[in-house]
Scaffold this active site. Structure first.
Site, PDB file in Angstrom:
ATOM      1  CG  ASP A  50      -7.397  -6.977   7.132  1.00 13.73           C
ATOM      2  OD1 ASP A  50      -6.419  -6.830   7.885  1.00 13.73           O
ATOM      3  OD2 ASP A  50      -7.630  -6.212   6.174  1.00 13.73           O
ATOM      4  NE  ARG A  57      -2.369  -1.192   3.573  1.00 15.05           N
ATOM      5  CZ  ARG A  57      -1.773  -0.425   4.482  1.00 15.05           C
ATOM      6  NH1 ARG A  57      -1.783   0.895   4.344  1.00 15.05           N
ATOM      7  NH2 ARG A  57      -1.191  -0.934   5.543  1.00 15.05           N
ATOM      8  CG  HIS A  84      -6.957  -2.776  10.273  1.00 14.30           C
ATOM      9  ND1 HIS A  84      -5.648  -2.359  10.323  1.00 14.30           N
ATOM     10  CD2 HIS A  84      -6.963  -3.820   9.418  1.00 14.30           C
ATOM     11  CE1 HIS A  84      -4.906  -3.115   9.531  1.00 14.30           C
ATOM     12  NE2 HIS A  84      -5.679  -4.019   8.983  1.00 14.30           N
TER      13      HIS A  84
HETATM   14  P1  GTP Z   1      -2.262  -7.675   7.624  1.00 11.99           P
HETATM   15  O1  GTP Z   1      -2.804  -8.706   6.719  1.00 11.99           O
HETATM   16  O2  GTP Z   1      -1.198  -6.842   7.002  1.00 11.99           O
HETATM   17  O3  GTP Z   1      -3.319  -6.820   8.241  1.00 11.99           O
HETATM   18  O4  GTP Z   1      -1.447  -8.456   8.793  1.00 11.99           O
HETATM   19  P2  GTP Z   1      -1.961  -9.262  10.063  1.00 11.99           P
HETATM   20  O5  GTP Z   1      -2.241  -8.319  11.186  1.00 11.99           O
HETATM   21  O6  GTP Z   1      -3.034 -10.204   9.700  1.00 11.99           O
HETATM   22  O7  GTP Z   1      -0.634 -10.074  10.496  1.00 11.99           O
HETATM   23  P3  GTP Z   1      -0.295 -11.626  10.345  1.00 11.99           P
HETATM   24  O8  GTP Z   1      -1.129 -12.482  11.255  1.00 11.99           O
HETATM   25  O9  GTP Z   1      -0.290 -11.981   8.922  1.00 11.99           O
HETATM   26  O10 GTP Z   1       1.187 -11.647  10.917  1.00 11.99           O
HETATM   27  C1  GTP Z   1       2.210 -10.866  10.365  1.00 11.99           C
HETATM   28  C2  GTP Z   1       3.557 -11.440  10.728  1.00 11.99           C
HETATM   29  O11 GTP Z   1       3.693 -11.520  12.144  1.00 11.99           O
HETATM   30  C3  GTP Z   1       3.751 -12.857  10.202  1.00 11.99           C
HETATM   31  O12 GTP Z   1       5.056 -12.985   9.721  1.00 11.99           O
HETATM   32  C4  GTP Z   1       3.549 -13.722  11.410  1.00 11.99           C
HETATM   33  O13 GTP Z   1       4.260 -14.927  11.337  1.00 11.99           O
HETATM   34  C5  GTP Z   1       4.015 -12.834  12.555  1.00 11.99           C
HETATM   35  N1  GTP Z   1       3.284 -13.142  13.817  1.00 11.99           N
HETATM   36  C6  GTP Z   1       1.948 -13.281  13.948  1.00 11.99           C
HETATM   37  N2  GTP Z   1       1.617 -13.626  15.208  1.00 11.99           N
HETATM   38  C7  GTP Z   1       2.778 -13.699  15.898  1.00 11.99           C
HETATM   39  C8  GTP Z   1       3.090 -14.015  17.258  1.00 11.99           C
HETATM   40  O14 GTP Z   1       2.240 -14.311  18.098  1.00 11.99           O
HETATM   41  N3  GTP Z   1       4.418 -13.974  17.600  1.00 11.99           N
HETATM   42  C9  GTP Z   1       5.389 -13.653  16.701  1.00 11.99           C
HETATM   43  N4  GTP Z   1       6.642 -13.639  17.117  1.00 11.99           N
HETATM   44  N5  GTP Z   1       5.129 -13.368  15.418  1.00 11.99           N
HETATM   45  C10 GTP Z   1       3.846 -13.384  15.020  1.00 11.99           C
HETATM   46  C1  SPV Z   2      -2.991  -4.377   5.423  1.00 12.92           C
HETATM   47  O1  SPV Z   2      -2.005  -3.758   4.996  1.00 12.92           O
HETATM   48  O2  SPV Z   2      -3.519  -4.105   6.522  1.00 12.92           O
HETATM   49  C2  SPV Z   2      -3.534  -5.496   4.651  1.00 12.92           C
HETATM   50  C3  SPV Z   2      -3.015  -5.735   3.308  1.00 12.92           C
HETATM   51  O3  SPV Z   2      -4.447  -6.166   5.117  1.00 12.92           O
HETATM   52  S1  SPV Z   2      -3.713  -4.667   2.127  1.00 12.92           S
HETATM   53  O4  SPV Z   2      -4.863  -5.352   1.558  1.00 12.92           O
HETATM   54  O5  SPV Z   2      -2.716  -4.433   1.084  1.00 12.92           O
HETATM   55  O6  SPV Z   2      -4.154  -3.458   2.738  1.00 12.92           O
HETATM   56 MN    MN Z   3      -4.855  -5.677   7.327  1.00 13.82          MN
END
Ligand code: GTP
Ligand code: SPV
Ligand code: MN
Length: 646
Positions: free
Chosen positions: A332, A107, A285
């Site tokens: 999300d 983004r 979010h």
């Molecule tokens: P968006 O899709 O961008 O909104 O991200 P999100 O908030 O859904 O984050 P996501 O769960 O995909 O995690 C992002 C990164 O953080 C990944 O590389 C995960 O492996 C890492 N991660 C998630 N949960 C944990 C946790 O409990 N501990 C650690 N150390 N890393 C984590």
């Molecule tokens: C975020 O950035 O919070 C996402 C990925 O969930 S995007 O759809 O690119 O915004």
């Molecule tokens: Mn997101």
């Protein structure tokens, strides 16, 4: 004369045309394109006008009206393969790899704008001429000028796809409809996964209002400069515009994620949060999860963490405590509203997961791994010589026999010799929600699921304990307002700096953050409401060696267990300066996968918190300025007093 031919295709009688030069002119103006799929005449009148207006502006060669069918998807994947945008991943069923132009990978927050007549409706006025960190504003007139530099004839030589989509289950009273026009087939294939898309949405629209979503990659044909990786985009001219008063989104120049899948951040959060303010609900979010204990007692929890801070992982967690089962409603975005009995209820407006790939593995998130086995589009991940995918975090689940091609096309990638990661840190999978093995049975309930707790959190390497609970709703709103987190690869911020990210909404506020706070605070005045408890978590605290102090992932169920019991008002909390934390013996650490120093994990260093109060004071004062509600300042003063006694 191809135009006239097309006119004839549209079955306008040639005799009529001859007799009416005016009609002929109109026809030539309108029908300089071919409808290659669907029937424009069957669109509701208001949709038809929107399409025709933008066909006149963007001048695509073809128009394709999406019906959401399998046949259509086959056609799209054929076109995408032919154009070298999607590559089949033969190791799995119906899985695809896309690699973007390396300049279009996340983004672009600095190029994302909200347009309202009054600037103050979009952003607070920062103090001392500082630049607002709470959104970018441009007047609608200036934005129209910007768009007029970009959109005219931008789809020449291309096909304009018309995507009718519903955010939320089709026909739910909580759902809303959009029409996205785009010249990217990749976007169509992704929107088909991420939203409910197709003819049934038009039926549900029934002539009613929709959010207008115009998108172009900004590369008309013939090309005047080379395209990298067969991924057309125009980073220099990229602009993502939102017109709040017109319920309209216009996005130009990028084909990636939140820049181009306009139902997601643009509609469900930026336009959505403004609608929510007007209509008395929340567009946040947040992930939504169900948590059921062995007695069959179930709670639903919503949690806001900034991008790439753990929402998908928490939403799909495999609990390491056997007495709990987690189910996933969304990963999300949450649309939430208090019902007539005062219960907060939430729907997930999306239909799929656009999840961060790196870090996802059978160890950390087996449910996500199961979800992405088929019918998934992967973007900017690495590829293996046996037709599979690879990214950082999968090392232990890979045969040493296979060769890896990095997202940048380095064919013999290896961790040892290559300087760069195999997959882009913001590489993503795009998979249907229906494939999630722990999808909650109520996930499509049109009334939503009842929310019992709200969690805020972020990446806080220092000072912030594993979990704490707010004293009350107002204090909880203050905690949301005070969120900070390390920058991640989800947007263009480069350094790992600590950023203020209130409510994990900093890049997604559709209106003035001060007014957003007032909206949240207004609910505490309504006595009839059953306000959920508010918590803050931090999985990312580090020790002096830079190692995470808490194992995270499935072990986070131990924190959910404590939250579950707090929802039931169990006497397991103790008061601290920043909120309520677990009485140590109340945290179930049986069988925890790593030794944890609880004292260190929950320590509240006085100096750290004094600095935190100072930083928040400055942030609120500089950034929110006169729009800051007095209750937030009151909470900050109270925190300051308590921290002094630490
Ligand atoms: P968006 O899709 O961008 O909104 O991200 P999100 O908030 O859904 O984050 P996501 O769960 O995909 O995690 C992002 C990164 O953080 C990944 O590389 C995960 O492996 C890492 N991660 C998630 N949960 C944990 C946790 O409990 N501990 C650690 N150390 N890393 C984590
Ligand atoms: C975020 O950035 O919070 C996402 C990925 O969930 S995007 O759809 O690119 O915004
Ligand atoms: Mn997101």
């Amino acid at each position: 004369m191809p135009e006239l031919e097309n006119c004839e295709n549209e079955q306008v009688s040639p005799r009529l045309l001859k007799d009416s030069p005016q009609l002929k002119r109109q026809c030539l103006q309108m029908r300089h394109y071919r409808v290659i799929y669907g029937d424009i005449g069957l669109l509701p009148e208001n949709v038809q006008s929107y399409v025709e207006e933008n066909v006149r502006l963007c001048r695509p060669d073809n128009v394709h009206i999406c019906d959401g069918s399998e046949r259509e998807n086959d056609l799209l994947t054929y076109v995408l393969q032919k154009d070298g945008i999607l590559k089949k991943l033969p190791k799995y069923e119906n899985c695809w790899l896309a690699r973007t132009d390396p300049a279009d990978v996340a983004r672009v927050e600095r190029l994302t704008y909200i347009s309202t007549e009054l600037k103050r409706d979009t952003v607070p006025t920062p103090k001392n001429g500082a630049v607002s960190q709470l959104g970018n504003w441009m007047s609608p007139a200036d934005m129209d000028n910007e768009l007029n530099i970009r959109f005219p004839e931008c789809m020449k030589g291309r096909t304009m796809y018309v995507i009718p989509f519903s955010m939320g289950p089709v026909g739910s009273p909580l759902s809303k409809i959009g029409i996205q026009l785009t010249d990217s087939a990749y976007v169509v294939a992704s929107m088909r996964i991420m939203t409910r898309m197709g003819s049934n949405v038009l039926a549900a629209l029934n002539g009613g209002q929709f959010v207008k979503c115009l998108h172009s990659v900004g590369r008309p044909l013939p090309l005047t400069a080379p395209v990298h990786n067969n991924w057309p985009c125009d980073p220099k001219m990229t602009l993502v515009a939102h017109f709040q008063e017109r319920n309209e989104i216009c996005s130009f120049g990028s084909g990636y994620g939140g820049n181009s899948l306009l139902g997601k951040k643009c509609f469900a959060l930026r336009i959505g949060s403004k609608l929510a303010q007007k209509e008395g609900w929340f567009a946040e979010h947040m992930l939504i999860l169900g948590l059921e204990n062995s007695k069959g007692e179930k709670k639903y929890i919503a949690a806001a963490f900034p991008s790439a801070c753990g929402k998908t992982n928490l939403a799909m967690m495999t609990s390491s405590l056997p007495e709990y089962k987690v189910t996933c409603v969304g990963d999300d975005i949450a649309w939430m509203r208090f019902d007539e009995s005062g219960q907060l209820r939430a729907i997930n407006p999306e239909n799929g997961f656009f999840g961060v790939a790196p870090g996802t593995s059978n160890k950390t998130n087996p449910c996500a791994m199961e979800t992405i086995k088929s019918n998934t589009v992967f973007t900017n991940v690495a590829e293996t010589s046996d037709g599979g995918i690879f990214w950082e975090g999968l090392e232990k689940e890979m045969s040493s026999e296979v060769e890896i091609t990095s997202w940048l096309g380095d064919e013999h990638w290896s961790k040892e010799k290559s300087q760069k990661p195999a997959a882009h840190p913001n590489s993503r999978f795009c998979a249907p929600a229906s494939q999630c093995p722990i999808l909650d049975s109520e996930w499509e309930n049109p009334k939503g699921v009842p929310i019992d707790a709200i969690i805020f959190g972020g990446r806080r390497p220092e000072g912030v304990p594993l979990v704490y609970e707010s004293f009350n709703w107002q204090h909880g709103v203050f905690i949301g307002a005070s969120m900070r987190s390390e920058a991640t690869a989800a947007a263009e911020h480069k350094a790992k700096s600590l950023m203020h990210d209130p409510f994990a909404m900093r890049p997604f506020f559709g209106y003035n953050f001060g007014d957003y706070l007032k909206h949240w605070l207004s609910f505490q005045e309504k006595n009839e409401l059953n306000l959920p408890k508010i918590f803050h978590v931090n999985w990312f605290r580090k020790d002096s060696k830079g190692q995470f102090m808490w194992p995270g992932f499935g072990e986070n169920s131990r924190v959910l267990d404590w939250i579950f019991k707090r929802i039931n008002n169990e006497d397991i909390a103790q008061e601290t300066a920043i909120g309520l934390v677990p009485k140590f013996e109340s945290l179930n650490l049986d069988g925890l996968s790593q030794q944890v120093d609880l004292k260190a994990l929950f320590s509240l260093p006085r100096e750290f918190w004094q600095e935190e109060v100072k930083a928040l004071d400055k942030y609120f004062d500089d950034q929110v300025n006169v729009d800051l509600p007095p209750q937030i300042l009151e909470e900050l003063r109270n925190l300051d007093e308590r921290v002094k006694k630490l």
